[in-house]
Design a protein around this motif. Sequence first.
Motif, PDB file in Angstrom:
ATOM      1  N   ALA A  18      15.992   3.949  26.747  1.00 56.05           N
ATOM      2  CA  ALA A  18      15.289   4.346  27.980  1.00 56.05           C
ATOM      3  C   ALA A  18      16.292   4.538  29.126  1.00 56.05           C
ATOM      4  CB  ALA A  18      14.266   3.295  28.359  1.00 56.05           C
ATOM      5  N   ALA A  19      17.339   3.710  29.150  1.00 54.73           N
ATOM      6  CA  ALA A  19      18.300   3.772  30.258  1.00 54.73           C
ATOM      7  C   ALA A  19      19.148   5.039  30.219  1.00 54.73           C
ATOM      8  CB  ALA A  19      19.206   2.538  30.229  1.00 54.73           C
ATOM      9  N   THR A  20      19.289   5.651  29.036  1.00 51.52           N
ATOM     10  CA  THR A  20      20.140   6.843  28.937  1.00 51.52           C
ATOM     11  C   THR A  20      19.308   8.103  28.723  1.00 51.52           C
ATOM     12  OG1 THR A  20      20.380   6.460  26.585  1.00 51.52           O
ATOM     13  CG2 THR A  20      22.135   5.611  27.980  1.00 51.52           C
ATOM     14  N   ALA A  21      17.987   7.947  28.739  1.00 55.84           N
ATOM     15  CA  ALA A  21      17.117   9.082  28.386  1.00 55.84           C
ATOM     16  C   ALA A  21      17.221  10.220  29.390  1.00 55.84           C
ATOM     17  CB  ALA A  21      15.671   8.621  28.288  1.00 55.84           C
ATOM     18  N   GLY A  22      17.436   9.869  30.683  1.00 56.38           N
ATOM     19  CA  GLY A  22      17.355  10.838  31.759  1.00 56.38           C
ATOM     20  C   GLY A  22      18.162  12.100  31.541  1.00 56.38           C
ATOM     21  N   GLN A  23      19.404  11.954  31.120  1.00 56.49           N
ATOM     22  CA  GLN A  23      20.247  13.133  30.970  1.00 56.49           C
ATOM     23  C   GLN A  23      20.375  13.543  29.513  1.00 56.49           C
ATOM     24  OE1 GLN A  23      21.208  15.083  33.302  1.00 56.49           O
ATOM     25  NE2 GLN A  23      20.511  13.796  34.982  1.00 56.49           N
ATOM     26  N   GLY A  24      19.368  13.224  28.728  1.00 56.61           N
ATOM     27  CA  GLY A  24      19.361  13.703  27.348  1.00 56.61           C
ATOM     28  C   GLY A  24      19.995  12.744  26.355  1.00 56.61           C
ATOM     29  N   GLY A  25      20.012  11.452  26.664  1.00 52.97           N
ATOM     30  CA  GLY A  25      20.509  10.483  25.697  1.00 52.97           C
ATOM     31  C   GLY A  25      21.958  10.112  25.940  1.00 52.97           C
TER      32      GLY A  25
ATOM     33  N   GLU B 186      18.243   9.855  39.564  1.00 57.62           N
ATOM     34  CA  GLU B 186      18.803  10.804  38.589  1.00 57.62           C
ATOM     35  C   GLU B 186      18.513  12.248  38.964  1.00 57.62           C
ATOM     36  OE1 GLU B 186      17.537  10.312  34.561  1.00 57.62           O
ATOM     37  OE2 GLU B 186      18.372   8.291  34.532  1.00 57.62           O
ATOM     38  N   LYS B 187      17.230  12.487  39.275  1.00 54.88           N
ATOM     39  CA  LYS B 187      16.808  13.863  39.551  1.00 54.88           C
ATOM     40  C   LYS B 187      17.523  14.379  40.808  1.00 54.88           C
ATOM     41  CE  LYS B 187      12.472  16.434  39.715  1.00 54.88           C
ATOM     42  NZ  LYS B 187      12.243  16.683  41.133  1.00 54.88           N
TER      43      LYS B 187
ATOM     44  N   GLU C 195      29.551  17.035  26.338  1.00 54.29           N
ATOM     45  CA  GLU C 195      30.319  17.287  25.118  1.00 54.29           C
ATOM     46  C   GLU C 195      31.706  16.620  25.194  1.00 54.29           C
ATOM     47  OE1 GLU C 195      29.773  19.015  22.337  1.00 54.29           O
ATOM     48  OE2 GLU C 195      31.869  19.077  21.649  1.00 54.29           O
ATOM     49  N   LYS C 196      32.288  16.648  26.413  1.00 55.13           N
ATOM     50  CA  LYS C 196      33.627  16.068  26.598  1.00 55.13           C
ATOM     51  C   LYS C 196      33.539  14.596  27.013  1.00 55.13           C
ATOM     52  CE  LYS C 196      36.205  20.014  26.557  1.00 55.13           C
ATOM     53  NZ  LYS C 196      36.102  20.564  25.238  1.00 55.13           N
ATOM     54  N   SER C 197      32.360  14.001  26.881  1.00 57.40           N
ATOM     55  CA  SER C 197      32.157  12.568  27.203  1.00 57.40           C
ATOM     56  C   SER C 197      32.463  12.268  28.660  1.00 57.40           C
ATOM     57  CB  SER C 197      33.044  11.679  26.328  1.00 57.40           C
ATOM     58  OG  SER C 197      32.776  11.923  25.003  1.00 57.40           O
ATOM     59  N   ARG C 198      32.164  13.237  29.545  1.00 59.31           N
ATOM     60  CA  ARG C 198      32.549  13.048  30.948  1.00 59.31           C
ATOM     61  C   ARG C 198      31.362  12.736  31.859  1.00 59.31           C
ATOM     62  NH1 ARG C 198      35.218  17.974  33.008  1.00 59.31           N
ATOM     63  NH2 ARG C 198      35.134  16.741  34.905  1.00 59.31           N
ATOM     64  N   TYR C 199      30.135  12.642  31.324  1.00 57.04           N
ATOM     65  CA  TYR C 199      28.984  12.404  32.198  1.00 57.04           C
ATOM     66  C   TYR C 199      28.111  11.315  31.585  1.00 57.04           C
ATOM     67  CZ  TYR C 199      25.438  13.634  35.670  1.00 57.04           C
ATOM     68  OH  TYR C 199      24.561  13.607  36.721  1.00 57.04           O
ATOM     69  N   HIS C 200      28.077  10.160  32.234  1.00 57.83           N
ATOM     70  CA  HIS C 200      27.390   9.002  31.653  1.00 57.83           C
ATOM     71  C   HIS C 200      26.320   8.479  32.607  1.00 57.83           C
ATOM     72  CE1 HIS C 200      30.383   8.575  28.415  1.00 57.83           C
ATOM     73  NE2 HIS C 200      31.170   9.141  29.308  1.00 57.83           N
ATOM     74  N   VAL C 201      25.140   8.261  32.069  1.00 56.13           N
ATOM     75  CA  VAL C 201      24.017   7.827  32.902  1.00 56.13           C
ATOM     76  C   VAL C 201      23.412   6.546  32.329  1.00 56.13           C
ATOM     77  CG1 VAL C 201      21.697   8.464  33.697  1.00 56.13           C
ATOM     78  CG2 VAL C 201      23.475  10.210  33.550  1.00 56.13           C
ATOM     79  N   GLU C 202      23.164   5.594  33.196  1.00 52.90           N
ATOM     80  CA  GLU C 202      22.430   4.386  32.772  1.00 52.90           C
ATOM     81  C   GLU C 202      21.536   3.981  33.935  1.00 52.90           C
ATOM     82  OE1 GLU C 202      24.183   1.490  29.869  1.00 52.90           O
ATOM     83  OE2 GLU C 202      24.140   0.235  31.678  1.00 52.90           O
ATOM     84  N   THR C 203      20.241   4.244  33.811  1.00 54.40           N
ATOM     85  CA  THR C 203      19.327   3.925  34.912  1.00 54.40           C
ATOM     86  C   THR C 203      18.166   3.097  34.376  1.00 54.40           C
ATOM     87  OG1 THR C 203      18.227   6.024  34.539  1.00 54.40           O
ATOM     88  CG2 THR C 203      19.864   5.976  36.286  1.00 54.40           C
ATOM     89  N   TYR C 204      17.590   2.289  35.246  1.00 51.53           N
ATOM     90  CA  TYR C 204      16.512   1.395  34.806  1.00 51.53           C
ATOM     91  C   TYR C 204      15.540   1.139  35.933  1.00 51.53           C
ATOM     92  CZ  TYR C 204      20.193  -1.640  36.732  1.00 51.53           C
ATOM     93  OH  TYR C 204      21.179  -2.192  37.527  1.00 51.53           O
TER      94      TYR C 204
END
Length: 403
Positions: free
Chosen positions: A106-113, A367-368, A394-403
């Motif tokens: 759920a914490a990483t769902a926002g930007q597609g996992g 996030e939005k 793809e380059k592992s440069r964008y990480h999201v963790e929201t709750y």
Amino acid sequence: MSTAELVKQHLIDPGICIRCNTCEETCPVKAITHDSRNYVVKAEVCNDCRACVPPCPTGAIDNWFPIAPGKPYTLEEQYAWDELPAAAPVATAVGEPDDVARLTSAATAGQGGPVAAPWSAEKPAVNLYNERGPITATVSGNFRLTGEGASADIRHIVLDFGGVHFPLLEGQNIGIVPPGTDAQGRPHHVRLYSVASPRDGERPGYHNCALTVKRVTEDHEKKPVKGVCSNYLCDLKKGDKVQVIGPFGANFLMPNHPGSSLMMICTGTGSAPMRAMTERRRRRIDLKEGGSLMLFFGARAPDELPYFGPLMKLPKEFIDINFAFSRVPGQPKQYVQDRIRERHDDVWRRLNDADCYIYLCGLKGMEKGVDEAFRDVCRRHGGDWDKLLPQLREKSRYHVETY
Ligand code: FAD
Ligand code: A2P
């Protein structure tokens, strides 16, 4: 287990595996075998005992992929791989309790996992302790971070593992199991908290870590409520014992290579992993490894912002800090996304810097807004966020963790 019931499959990453045979020797049910190319797992034999996980020297063993029910990858498919299939989820989660899997997804769902960890990130240890065998930590400190008059009670809580090895990397989470039972008499479920200290601990050389915990006193609809775990943690006294599980998280990790930069965007307790990463870099400042740190940090007011004092003391040439305060009397309401727009030149440069890694943590709601701010920055500079975002992921440069 019968393969018909399988929804997750244990796999070995051939891109990391050093073919040392340790897993095959360790497996008590002989589920692991190999050919001249790869070590592979027999889905119909593996009983999920996880005996192979701790001895694996590289972590290649530590992959647990959701699959279409009853359709595991065959041995032939596994023998043919040079790396794990691209379509497979990146989270490595052998033995991750279902509760934790649900929360992290759920914490990483926002930007597609989840997005795979940066190539230079340290290999994390995960799932060393679970609810059947938690580690006991002792509270060695519990300090209020927010001002006395602030609406939020956010605390810096230091847990000591008493010399027991509990390896943690910046960006990982630990699980706290609150004591007692819920209204139905069942044990409380685990809650996740980001580690706020760097990998060598809150106090370097000691087996300890820090958390940044907000006391939940109202729910998302602003109704009064007493959050079970946050109140338990915020009320802990020095010397109290806490049941901890984890570590969890193999993706939201910082790059280690010299010259790598971080752009961090957070609100409230989303600052915890940013503090960990910043402190890691601060402790290595004399190594002059290059790269830059840029932080966007949103809070209601300065005294509601955890770590405001220490952040203000960091040298400007070490970290570029951009606060966004939303409830300061006499000042316009600002959110992190407003500051991102204001700093569009520097943000655009970083979006295009292959060595800059971006981290977003805190309120789900932001996030939005942040996504829209990046879209505006791109538009202003002739770019296209919808094209750039998949490349960043793809380059592992964008990480999201929201709750
Ligand atoms: P509960 O008893 O679970 O919930 C009580 C009520 O409050 C419920 O109605 C619930 O929906 C609502 N609620 C829950 N959380 C909030 C909230 N934050 N604001 C408003 N209402 C809420 N928390 C931190 O303080 N620090 C961290 O570093 C941190 N890191 C996290 C990392 C991850 C990956 C995830 C998934 C969560 C993280 N959390 C963090 C949130 C934490 O796990 C708990 O959800 C939070 O402490 C509330 O738990 P509780 O037991 O007190 O509330
Ligand atoms: P606000 O004053 O509108 O609530 P909190 O204190 O609730 O943890 O929130 C931290 C900060 O995040 C506050 O300044 C809050 O502003 C802000 N915030 C709330 N919603 C959003 C959003 N959608 N995008 C960005 N920031 C937000």
